[in-house]
Design an enzyme around this catalytic site. Structure first.
Site, short mmCIF file in Angstrom:
data_model
loop_
_atom_site.label_atom_id
_atom_site.label_comp_id
_atom_site.label_asym_id
_atom_site.label_seq_id
_atom_site.Cartn_x
_atom_site.Cartn_y
_atom_site.Cartn_z
N HIS A 56 -7.60 -2.50 -6.41
CA HIS A 56 -6.55 -1.46 -6.49
C HIS A 56 -7.16 -0.12 -6.86
CE1 HIS A 56 -2.79 0.54 -7.80
NE2 HIS A 56 -2.24 -0.31 -6.95
N PHE A 57 -7.85 0.53 -6.13
CA PHE A 57 -8.42 0.24 -4.81
C PHE A 57 -9.91 0.47 -4.91
CE2 PHE A 57 -4.04 1.56 -4.25
CZ PHE A 57 -3.55 0.56 -3.43
#
Length: 157
Positions: A56-57
Site C-alpha cells: 500500500h503501495f
C-alpha cells in the site's frame, strides 16, 4: 460520572491490559495521558517495517485508511476502558461517522491522536477523535462503540 485518577505513560504492554487488540492489529504504540471517562492522548509511530507498506503501495507507501480508523478507535477505547469496571472488556463498532482524511501518512511519521468521550451510557460510548502529524490534521472521526456485555444488561428480556 465518578472521578478517576489520570493515567500516564502506558506502553503497548499496558495498553493490552485495557483492550483486546493485539499484534498485528494493535495500532497505537503509547498512551501519554488518559483521564478515564473523559479523554485519551497518545501516538503511533509508523515504521517502514509495518506489514501493509509494501502493498500500500510499493511506489508510494502510505498508511491505509482502515489502519488510521482502527488506530483512532483504539485510542478512543482508552477513554472508557480505563474506567476500572470496564477494563479489558470486548467492544464493538456501532457507527463510524464523518471520517475525514486530510493528509497522507508516510513511513517514518508519528501520528499523534487525541480522543474525547462525549457520552457513555449503558455500555454505549460516543465521542470524537483527531489525529495529527507534526501539528497538521491527518484524520478526524466520530465514533459510537459498544461494550456488548454491558449493553445486553439493558435489553428487554
Amino acid at each position: 460520572m465518578e472521578e478517576y485518577n489520570t493515567l500516564y505513560d502506558l506502553n503497548a504492554i499496558d495498553i493490552q491490559t485495557y483492550q483486546k487488540n493485539r499484534y498485528p492489529m494493535l495500532f497505537i504504540d503509547y498512551v501519554t495521558e488518559a483521564k478515564p471517562g473523559q479523554y485519551a492522548k497518545g501516538f503511533k509511530n509508523f515504521s517502514y517495517n509495518e506489514w501493509y507498506f509494501p502493498v500500500h503501495f510499493d511506489d508510494e507507501p502510505n498508511v491505509p485508511a482502515f489502519v488510521q480508523i482502527e488506530g483512532l478507535t483504539q485510542m478512543f477505547l482508552m477513554t472508557f476502558l480505563t474506567i476500572p469496571e470496564y477494563k479489558g472488556m470486548k467492544t464493538g463498532f456501532v457507527s463510524i461517522d464523518g471520517a475525514k482524511f486530510k493528509r497522507k501518512i508516510e513511513p517514518g511519521e508519528r501520528l499523534d491522536i487525541e480522543a474525547t468521550l462525549d457520552s457513555f451510557k449503558r455500555g454505549v460510548a460516543k465521542g470524537h477523535v483527531e489525529s495529527y502529524v507534526n501539528g497538521e490534521v491527518a484524520c478526524t472521526i466520530k465514533l459510537t462503540i459498544t461494550i456488548p456485555d454491558v449493553l445486553k444488561k439493558y435489553r428487554p428480556a
